[in-house]
Design a protein around this motif. Sequence first.
Motif, PDB file in Angstrom:
ATOM      1  N   LYS A   1       0.780  -1.078  -0.076  1.00  0.00           N
ATOM      2  CA  LYS A   1      -0.096   0.000   0.155  1.00  0.00           C
ATOM      3  C   LYS A   1       1.041   1.331  -0.058  1.00  0.00           C
ATOM      4  O   LYS A   1       0.528   2.328  -0.535  1.00  0.00           O
ATOM      5  N   ASP A   2       2.072   1.327   0.672  1.00  0.00           N
ATOM      6  CA  ASP A   2       2.824   2.439   0.687  1.00  0.00           C
ATOM      7  C   ASP A   2       3.704   2.500  -0.466  1.00  0.00           C
ATOM      8  O   ASP A   2       4.529   3.436  -0.291  1.00  0.00           O
ATOM      9  N   GLY A   3       3.790   1.526  -1.081  1.00  0.00           N
ATOM     10  CA  GLY A   3       4.746   1.507  -2.291  1.00  0.00           C
ATOM     11  C   GLY A   3       6.049   1.261  -1.865  1.00  0.00           C
ATOM     12  O   GLY A   3       7.074   1.576  -2.621  1.00  0.00           O
ATOM     13  N   SER A   4       6.262   0.710  -0.974  1.00  0.00           N
ATOM     14  CA  SER A   4       7.831   0.341  -0.146  1.00  0.00           C
ATOM     15  C   SER A   4       8.236  -1.068  -1.010  1.00  0.00           C
ATOM     16  O   SER A   4       8.743  -1.923  -0.181  1.00  0.00           O
ATOM     17  N   TYR A   5       8.205  -0.931  -2.220  1.00  0.00           N
ATOM     18  CA  TYR A   5       8.842  -2.079  -2.900  1.00  0.00           C
ATOM     19  C   TYR A   5       9.584  -1.365  -4.206  1.00  0.00           C
ATOM     20  O   TYR A   5       9.299  -0.490  -4.812  1.00  0.00           O
ATOM     21  N   ALA A   6      10.462  -2.394  -4.832  1.00  0.00           N
ATOM     22  CA  ALA A   6      11.062  -2.050  -5.846  1.00  0.00           C
ATOM     23  C   ALA A   6      10.981  -3.230  -6.865  1.00  0.00           C
ATOM     24  O   ALA A   6      10.611  -4.269  -6.404  1.00  0.00           O
ATOM     25  N   PRO A   7      11.035  -3.051  -8.257  1.00  0.00           N
ATOM     26  CA  PRO A   7      10.782  -4.064  -9.386  1.00  0.00           C
ATOM     27  C   PRO A   7      12.097  -4.835  -9.130  1.00  0.00           C
ATOM     28  O   PRO A   7      13.095  -4.684  -8.607  1.00  0.00           O
ATOM     29  N   LEU A   8      12.079  -6.174  -9.666  1.00  0.00           N
ATOM     30  CA  LEU A   8      13.097  -7.328  -9.491  1.00  0.00           C
ATOM     31  C   LEU A   8      14.287  -6.498 -10.361  1.00  0.00           C
ATOM     32  O   LEU A   8      14.163  -6.138 -11.750  1.00  0.00           O
ATOM     33  N   PRO A   9      15.557  -6.024  -9.496  1.00  0.00           N
ATOM     34  CA  PRO A   9      16.608  -5.466 -10.172  1.00  0.00           C
ATOM     35  C   PRO A   9      16.988  -6.075 -11.446  1.00  0.00           C
ATOM     36  O   PRO A   9      17.365  -5.304 -12.300  1.00  0.00           O
ATOM     37  N   ASN A  10      17.234  -7.418 -11.658  1.00  0.00           N
ATOM     38  CA  ASN A  10      18.005  -7.998 -12.702  1.00  0.00           C
ATOM     39  C   ASN A  10      16.988  -8.093 -14.079  1.00  0.00           C
ATOM     40  O   ASN A  10      17.618  -8.009 -15.156  1.00  0.00           O
ATOM     41  N   ASN A  11      15.637  -7.694 -13.872  1.00  0.00           N
ATOM     42  CA  ASN A  11      14.906  -7.449 -15.031  1.00  0.00           C
ATOM     43  C   ASN A  11      15.349  -6.089 -15.796  1.00  0.00           C
ATOM     44  O   ASN A  11      15.211  -5.782 -16.949  1.00  0.00           O
ATOM     45  N   ILE A  12      15.942  -4.951 -14.871  1.00  0.00           N
ATOM     46  CA  ILE A  12      16.420  -3.744 -15.628  1.00  0.00           C
ATOM     47  C   ILE A  12      17.854  -3.922 -15.827  1.00  0.00           C
ATOM     48  O   ILE A  12      18.332  -3.040 -16.806  1.00  0.00           O
ATOM     49  N   TRP A  13      18.671  -4.601 -15.437  1.00  0.00           N
ATOM     50  CA  TRP A  13      20.045  -4.632 -15.778  1.00  0.00           C
ATOM     51  C   TRP A  13      20.138  -4.960 -17.318  1.00  0.00           C
ATOM     52  O   TRP A  13      19.224  -5.800 -17.867  1.00  0.00           O
ATOM     53  N   PRO A  14      21.254  -4.583 -17.793  1.00  0.00           N
ATOM     54  CA  PRO A  14      21.281  -4.652 -19.141  1.00  0.00           C
ATOM     55  C   PRO A  14      21.741  -5.858 -20.043  1.00  0.00           C
ATOM     56  O   PRO A  14      21.550  -6.120 -21.286  1.00  0.00           O
ATOM     57  N   ASN A  15      21.904  -6.741 -19.104  1.00  0.00           N
ATOM     58  CA  ASN A  15      22.270  -8.168 -20.083  1.00  0.00           C
ATOM     59  C   ASN A  15      22.585  -9.202 -18.682  1.00  0.00           C
ATOM     60  O   ASN A  15      22.573  -8.865 -17.801  1.00  0.00           O
ATOM     61  N   PRO A  16      22.263 -10.525 -19.031  1.00  0.00           N
ATOM     62  CA  PRO A  16      22.430 -11.526 -18.217  1.00  0.00           C
ATOM     63  C   PRO A  16      23.379 -11.842 -17.360  1.00  0.00           C
ATOM     64  O   PRO A  16      23.472 -12.365 -16.402  1.00  0.00           O
ATOM     65  N   SER A  17      24.508 -11.190 -18.046  1.00  0.00           N
ATOM     66  CA  SER A  17      25.927 -11.605 -17.366  1.00  0.00           C
ATOM     67  C   SER A  17      26.012 -10.961 -15.946  1.00  0.00           C
ATOM     68  O   SER A  17      26.748 -11.523 -15.030  1.00  0.00           O
ATOM     69  N   VAL A  18      25.268  -9.681 -15.634  1.00  0.00           N
ATOM     70  CA  VAL A  18      25.271  -9.108 -14.426  1.00  0.00           C
ATOM     71  C   VAL A  18      24.770  -9.778 -13.262  1.00  0.00           C
ATOM     72  O   VAL A  18      25.303 -10.261 -12.198  1.00  0.00           O
ATOM     73  N   TYR A  19      23.678 -10.497 -13.689  1.00  0.00           N
ATOM     74  CA  TYR A  19      22.794 -11.361 -12.628  1.00  0.00           C
ATOM     75  C   TYR A  19      23.829 -12.707 -12.452  1.00  0.00           C
ATOM     76  O   TYR A  19      23.751 -13.225 -11.402  1.00  0.00           O
ATOM     77  N   GLU A  20      24.231 -13.040 -13.474  1.00  0.00           N
ATOM     78  CA  GLU A  20      25.196 -14.236 -13.198  1.00  0.00           C
ATOM     79  C   GLU A  20      26.341 -14.118 -12.409  1.00  0.00           C
ATOM     80  O   GLU A  20      26.745 -15.039 -11.526  1.00  0.00           O
ATOM     81  N   ALA A  21      27.055 -12.820 -12.504  1.00  0.00           N
ATOM     82  CA  ALA A  21      28.013 -12.464 -11.735  1.00  0.00           C
ATOM     83  C   ALA A  21      27.559 -12.457 -10.178  1.00  0.00           C
ATOM     84  O   ALA A  21      28.256 -12.765  -9.298  1.00  0.00           O
ATOM     85  N   LEU A  22      26.355 -11.915  -9.925  1.00  0.00           N
ATOM     86  CA  LEU A  22      25.794 -12.039  -8.677  1.00  0.00           C
ATOM     87  C   LEU A  22      25.520 -13.182  -8.080  1.00  0.00           C
ATOM     88  O   LEU A  22      25.787 -13.744  -7.150  1.00  0.00           O
ATOM     89  N   GLN A  23      24.907 -14.055  -8.855  1.00  0.00           N
ATOM     90  CA  GLN A  23      24.575 -15.597  -8.514  1.00  0.00           C
ATOM     91  C   GLN A  23      26.171 -16.327  -8.194  1.00  0.00           C
ATOM     92  O   GLN A  23      26.185 -17.037  -7.130  1.00  0.00           O
ATOM     93  N   VAL A  24      27.010 -16.276  -9.137  1.00  0.00           N
ATOM     94  CA  VAL A  24      28.276 -16.980  -8.629  1.00  0.00           C
ATOM     95  C   VAL A  24      29.021 -16.152  -7.820  1.00  0.00           C
ATOM     96  O   VAL A  24      29.680 -16.966  -6.830  1.00  0.00           O
ATOM     97  N   GLY A  25      28.950 -14.768  -7.365  1.00  0.00           N
ATOM     98  CA  GLY A  25      29.629 -14.275  -6.262  1.00  0.00           C
ATOM     99  C   GLY A  25      28.908 -14.738  -5.030  1.00  0.00           C
ATOM    100  O   GLY A  25      29.844 -14.974  -4.070  1.00  0.00           O
ATOM    101  N   VAL A  26      27.549 -14.971  -5.083  1.00  0.00           N
ATOM    102  CA  VAL A  26      26.868 -15.086  -3.738  1.00  0.00           C
ATOM    103  C   VAL A  26      27.737 -16.798  -3.407  1.00  0.00           C
ATOM    104  O   VAL A  26      27.700 -16.984  -2.270  1.00  0.00           O
ATOM    105  N   GLN A  27      27.579 -17.686  -4.261  1.00  0.00           N
ATOM    106  CA  GLN A  27      28.181 -18.907  -4.248  1.00  0.00           C
ATOM    107  C   GLN A  27      29.596 -18.806  -3.660  1.00  0.00           C
ATOM    108  O   GLN A  27      29.870 -19.635  -2.828  1.00  0.00           O
TER     109      GLN A  27
END
Length: 432
Positions: free
Chosen positions: A384-410
């Motif tokens: 209700k308050d709008g205290s949310y953000a869209p899924l960041p990786n949908n907005i990032w410019p290419n899949p490699s950024v999200y892959e770097a995050l996934q592998v990085g967390v691992q």
Amino acid sequence: MTQHRRTSVLRLGVLAATTASALILAGCSGAGGNDDTADGGSQSFSFTFATSNNLESPYETLAKEYMEANPDIKITTNPTPNDKYGETVRTQLQAGNASDVIQTTPGSGDARGIIPLAEAGFLEPLGDTAAGLVPEGSESIFEIDGKVYGQPLDFTIGSIVASLGTLKMNGIDEFPTTEDDLYAACKDLASQGKSLLVLAGAAGPNTGLTAQAIAATRVYADDPDWNEKRASGETTFAESDGWKDTLQTIVDLTKGGCFQPGAEGGGFDAITNGLAQGTSVGAFIPSGAAIEIAKAAPAEADFKVEPFPAADGGKPGIIASSNYTLSINAASKAKDAAADFLEWMASDEAQQRYHELSGELPISAYKDMDLSDTIYAPVVDLLKDGSYAPLPNNIWPNPSVYEALQVGVQGLLTGQKTIDQVLGDMDAAYGD
């Protein structure tokens, strides 16, 4: 090809579901229907979607109900493991043997993202119905040159799905709302051989979603425009205190015993089993997964979608946006039948059925729903308050950024990466 035409097929409505049964995760078969007809002419088609467990997927159930309402149509369903889904689908599209209908995601930041797939010529433009479902202000992650390539299905919360029943059975009355309470609960549960959180550390999509859900409070609650600033070069991941805090939180959760033993090697089955059997309380998974897992858990499990506690002095927040889309393979020989199915999926009846089966909020009606007595009750005020953000990786410019995050967390889980290395890898993948 147009998608907005309605036929008598689409007016037959939705039939009741048959009993859900366990699925064996199957590989994908060839594209197109069984009829060897001209382009777009087949009445049968194939449908590929991601799955994370051995429970019947909502997509599987909906396909069965569509066939029951339309006996002349056969849908070959191809449930595909989520941890390699994007790469599998892209390989099949490149080889020319992908399914006619494909589950995709908005934007460019995932291997199954509709923007890079459409730019490569793999996806068919959709029609007016799909365009009418695109959330206002989100056109850039659904369209290229005014043409829509993915039909949104849901409004998904990316946070913690938690069993309040398991929590109470282990002497804790409510899900933690502060960092201090969080780590105290982790310590208490670990002493009983349980864990507050269960993590599929070997599955990139789960490590990536975990980081993004934590970033909702550490990055986006304080700076909702962070992604736009990164795109314009005003900041980087390595310069962001919020992203450093996000990854440090993952390290702290690991050291604090918040994850199950061996989390770094866990697969999606660890989440399903841990939550259903009560050895863990919660997991960073899409909100609708609560409905699927509840089928395998005792009735007293009482699953709810809980926000991750904000840092001391920080603002609360969650990830919430359309996360699942359906697309049509540009090489399909059953485009008309596929388009009819997407048209049906957009109907009020099918949207309600999808909500019932998946637990995800319907894309076209969630704002008018009373969620106070549902699994979403703990996050109603944030929505209700709008205290949310869209899924960041949908907005990032290419899949490699999200892959770097996934592998990085691992890498953080195993001690093979540092926080600075992970953020540097994400910046390198992002590019200028």
